[in-house]
Enzyme design. Sequence first.
Site, PDB file in Angstrom:
ATOM      1  CB  CYS A 110      43.173  31.046  40.951  1.00  0.00           C
ATOM      2  SG  CYS A 110      41.621  30.254  41.384  1.00  0.00           S
ATOM      3  CG  HIS A 152      44.338  25.832  38.668  1.00  0.00           C
ATOM      4  ND1 HIS A 152      45.208  26.792  39.143  1.00  0.00           N
ATOM      5  CD2 HIS A 152      43.089  26.319  38.903  1.00  0.00           C
ATOM      6  CE1 HIS A 152      44.506  27.803  39.653  1.00  0.00           C
ATOM      7  NE2 HIS A 152      43.217  27.543  39.512  1.00  0.00           N
ATOM      8  CD  GLU A 153      40.057  25.427  36.376  1.00  0.00           C
ATOM      9  OE1 GLU A 153      39.146  25.564  37.214  1.00  0.00           O
ATOM     10  OE2 GLU A 153      40.844  26.339  36.092  1.00  0.00           O
ATOM     11  CG  HIS A 156      39.225  25.350  41.831  1.00  0.00           C
ATOM     12  ND1 HIS A 156      39.346  26.298  42.817  1.00  0.00           N
ATOM     13  CD2 HIS A 156      39.870  25.854  40.754  1.00  0.00           C
ATOM     14  CE1 HIS A 156      40.029  27.333  42.355  1.00  0.00           C
ATOM     15  NE2 HIS A 156      40.369  27.093  41.106  1.00  0.00           N
TER      16      HIS A 156
END
Length: 194
Positions: A110, A152-153, A156
Amino acid sequence: MAILKVARMGHPVLRMAAEPIADPTAPEVAALVRHMIDTLADADGVGLAAPQVHVSVRLAIYRIPSTPDAPERYRAAGLGEDSQEVPLTVLINPKIEPLTDDSEEAFEGCLSVPGMTGMVPRPTRIRYRALGLDGGKIERTAEGFHARVVQHECDHLDGILFPQRMTDLTTFGFMEEVKGSLMEERKEEEPENG
Ligand code: NI
């Protein structure tokens, strides 16, 4: 061209739940996306979420590179020979639905956790829905690396970084060190992932 400063793990903006975007077609959203695209290209990454550039809104961009062009670290993250290239995609107010109980572990990295990597279990198949920059609906199913990147995005946007998803912290370490040891071991054990 504008390269934005990327927030690093520990910064409060990375721990917050981001706000939905009321109007995806607003000019400031387009401007933010342009700067995020420049920032992502500069960092040679696959994805970037707005909170990572200190803007706490539900927006992320990503692209899945074609396999021959992809750096080795994406293979360690599960990018296989049969992975399909996905052009740069803008996701506004995305929602994810897992389509299976199966999960798979692979190494993630990341831009907000620079130089580090670790193995993260993720559902292998998902459906996601979002709005695009034109306000139009996006709905896709994704598997493997593509599914991993989107999850994953979107994490965030809920204030979650990949180390918080890890179940085996012994695989967490500096990319340079892990590349020479754990990733090699894993490749030998599971050549199909190599
Ligand atoms: Ni990230």
